[in-house]
Scaffold this active site. Sequence first.
Site, short mmCIF file in Angstrom:
data_model
loop_
_atom_site.label_atom_id
_atom_site.label_comp_id
_atom_site.label_asym_id
_atom_site.label_seq_id
_atom_site.Cartn_x
_atom_site.Cartn_y
_atom_site.Cartn_z
N LYS A 130 -14.07 -4.00 11.49
CA LYS A 130 -14.86 -3.19 10.32
C LYS A 130 -15.75 -2.50 11.05
O LYS A 130 -16.20 -0.80 11.07
CB LYS A 130 -14.32 -3.48 9.20
CG LYS A 130 -12.93 -3.39 8.24
CD LYS A 130 -12.80 -4.84 6.92
CE LYS A 130 -11.97 -4.63 6.54
NZ LYS A 130 -10.99 -5.76 5.82
N GLU A 171 -9.84 6.57 5.91
CA GLU A 171 -10.63 5.68 5.07
C GLU A 171 -10.13 4.62 4.41
O GLU A 171 -10.77 3.78 4.17
CB GLU A 171 -10.39 7.15 3.76
CG GLU A 171 -10.79 6.84 2.80
CD GLU A 171 -12.55 6.31 2.95
OE1 GLU A 171 -13.68 7.37 2.84
OE2 GLU A 171 -13.41 5.88 3.05
N VAL A 223 0.87 -1.36 0.22
CA VAL A 223 0.16 0.09 0.15
C VAL A 223 0.61 1.36 -0.08
O VAL A 223 0.42 1.79 -0.68
CB VAL A 223 -0.80 0.17 1.19
CG1 VAL A 223 -1.56 1.12 0.90
CG2 VAL A 223 -1.92 -1.25 1.48
N GLU A 281 -3.75 -16.05 4.01
CA GLU A 281 -2.98 -16.29 4.71
C GLU A 281 -2.80 -17.92 5.16
O GLU A 281 -3.74 -18.17 5.40
CB GLU A 281 -2.84 -15.28 6.34
CG GLU A 281 -3.54 -14.05 6.36
CD GLU A 281 -2.34 -13.45 5.33
OE1 GLU A 281 -0.94 -14.11 5.61
OE2 GLU A 281 -2.71 -12.14 5.22
N GLY A 317 -11.37 -0.78 2.08
CA GLY A 317 -9.91 -0.94 0.43
C GLY A 317 -10.35 0.50 -0.67
O GLY A 317 -10.10 1.88 0.40
N ILE A 332 -13.57 1.72 -1.53
CA ILE A 332 -14.78 1.98 -1.15
C ILE A 332 -15.04 2.86 -0.13
O ILE A 332 -14.09 3.09 0.84
CB ILE A 332 -15.83 0.61 -0.81
CG1 ILE A 332 -15.78 0.22 -1.37
CG2 ILE A 332 -17.35 1.90 -0.16
CD1 ILE A 332 -16.62 -1.23 -0.82
N GLY A 349 -5.94 -4.44 -1.58
CA GLY A 349 -5.12 -4.10 -3.13
C GLY A 349 -4.48 -3.41 -3.28
O GLY A 349 -4.87 -2.59 -2.50
N GLY A 372 -2.46 -16.54 -2.43
CA GLY A 372 -2.10 -15.69 -2.09
C GLY A 372 -3.31 -14.45 -1.17
O GLY A 372 -3.11 -14.04 -0.65
#
Lengths: 426, 426
Positions: free
Chosen positions: B209, B133, B15, B194, B138, B140, B307, B191
């Site tokens: 979340k 955010e 990231v 985990e 991710g 959104i 991602g 991948g």
Amino acid sequence: MSGPLRIGMFGCGTVGGGVFEILTSRLQYLRSVGVDATVAAVCVRNTANPALKALLAGHATTVTSKYDDILEDPSINCVIELMGGVTDAKDVVFKAIAKNKHVITANKALIANFMPDLTALLAAHPSVRFGYEASVCGGIPIIHTLQSSYTGDGIQEIAGIMNGTTNYMLSKMEKEGASYDAVLKEAQDLGFAEANPSADVDGYDVQAKIAILAKLGFGCHVAPASIPTTGITRIKTIDFEYAKLMGATIKLLGIAKQSSADAISVFVSPVVVPTTNVIGTVHGASNIVNIVSANCINGAYVGQGAGRFPTANSVVNDVVRLAQSVVPVPAFGSTRNVAIQNDYEGRFYVRVRLADGLGIVRLIGTHAEEAGISIDSILQLPITDRNNVDTVVTTDLAKVSQVQRMCDALATLPFVQEIPLFLPIL
Amino acid sequence: MSGPLRIGMFGCGTVGGGVFEILTSRLQYLRSVGVDATVAAVCVRNTANPALKALLAGHATTVTSKYDDILEDPSINCVIELMGGVTDAKDVVFKAIAKNKHVITANKALIANFMPDLTALLAAHPSVRFGYEASVCGGIPIIHTLQSSYTGDGIQEIAGIMNGTTNYMLSKMEKEGASYDAVLKEAQDLGFAEANPSADVDGYDVQAKIAILAKLGFGCHVAPASIPTTGITRIKTIDFEYAKLMGATIKLLGIAKQSSADAISVFVSPVVVPTTNVIGTVHGASNIVNIVSANCINGAYVGQGAGRFPTANSVVNDVVRLAQSVVPVPAFGSTRNVAIQNDYEGRFYVRVRLADGLGIVRLIGTHAEEAGISIDSILQLPITDRNNVDTVVTTDLAKVSQVQRMCDALATLPFVQEIPLFLPIL
């Protein structure tokens, strides 16, 4: 925080009444989060309207029918314009800005048609904040999202169902196999569609909305009247049958998409949408805007596209942002040098109504080839009436002008019954 | 505008590298819209990492492995924390705020678990802006949307698919009829999951979340560990077959919903979702958050949940808002006095594995009645193995404690093969 907002509201019907209700019923909570907003005055044509009197009972809001009672009142620092149209509403909005009052409006036609003038006027009045969340897709916060969540991203395509009336009609046609005329009548009876439904069914409502989103997404002013626009009036139940064969449905979309590094295409058309695409899953009066971008890949925003409280909520969101000083500026995003390519490219669905006979496939193939179009497939549902056979041709990538040329040529053939209908495929 | 941002970034992997790439590749455009942001320094464990060297080549960014090189540098006015975890990351974030540096973080566990402490610390440092955010879903923009688009609305329910790994697995199980173990192995090989998949498949990721979204939506701190949480490990392909019979599918959801005027229920569980609900149409690694509210009725936000670039884009959105001074405060919204009702209510799907025999329906009925549960339907797919029959009971509205009691009682019956599985129905 901006300090207290004293609001003058022009128009106090369905949406305006909803705004008033939200601001008054949630007054205490709004104050607790720094939003001190009072509707000081409303300007309406009929000041004696009983529903208005009932709404305002017990509140200190004044009622007038004279624009200047609000526009010339220096104690009013924010105007909410909910009159609609581009005549008086334009005068009100432009004068309010000139008087350094903040403006919030739901008027898509005004914004889409006068964006360059508004941009210039706002630049000359830098203290004025301009909110227009309610102008596109009622309750979906798409304006604010485009203003604030894609700055570091690169938008490639904005596509959306932005008219609830036509989506309701198309969903009915698909689900119940009802005819266009029957669903239009039903929508009119239910009050979803106007007696003169042209703004909805001919795509003009979507035209203004996609013009606004195109500016926010791609930085270029697109004159609404210049946008190639096709409505839903020629869609038949047979089109849903063919779409189903293709694993798809039909939705009236506004689309703005990058066509090359420095050009975009903007158009409004019924589109063949695969049911695996999230746009194909939104039925009834709901709206959706789907954004394809470099970083986020795909983001979809779904919600109510109209209605008293969804739309009023968007107006209130603008009030809240104004009160909390978190309105993004400039209002219409940055301006970039982008060309508009009206001759957009895509894969197309072409329905040809013909009288069955020998050599038809060869003739369709000949005209496709002459237009430079490569055919992807020819579909044929079981034939019931040999004199009125609907055949569907799907094309590989082609320009809309090529498809138009092919359809014009096919229309001259003796066995073709009407000008073929063509729809882009998403 | 806030003036130039000099950023110190902790962690520069997937990231962080994406954030660096966006900020540098779009530097010119960002400056044109008032965003002057430079990554002045990065703090990483291995300063000699070749990929890091390649990323930073040609830039003036300094590299360190010592936290204080950034935290004690007065020229750095913004910290981006992308280390994860709640030990060192917590020290870094808390110290940065104490030093009056703005903080942007993607660390859901840190925020969910230490929100009251963060709230207090931010109140003591009013100049500090806090962006998060990227911590939920991710790409959104759900945090910002909840912060800025529902102030005048009344949220009734937040429900979302907020874990891409498990949604990928469930989608595969549904589509291909593959077993849980097979799809887990495939997700691990690819991948997506985990080696120790517990955080995903046991629902802990979603737990953090939904705790964050519950605060924004309803104003109350919910300790993540207190949230009733069921993962997907007991879901079998037979559950998808039964769901299909019900016109539904199964999704792992985090849900926070109003259960009475002054109480909410928050839970994480696989849920039976009708395919007519937009949540039921989101497959693969995508995420969705659906919000039911008084004004907007229904709003859904769909996008990539993870991602490099979707997540990095959300971090950059926080940078942009910071630079443009449009960060909503307080960061976690208002705090309200709302009770948490762990014993949530709903309709339930209960799958009982049993050896077929006489009197079973009567016994199930008896135990349902004893738990005060009204049965809505009993479903039975064709039986292939009479010793291992999966029967499904759906209930009318009941509390989860009642359903738990019924399942515990059923589990004691000699013909019941395992503790029945129960899932709420959306």
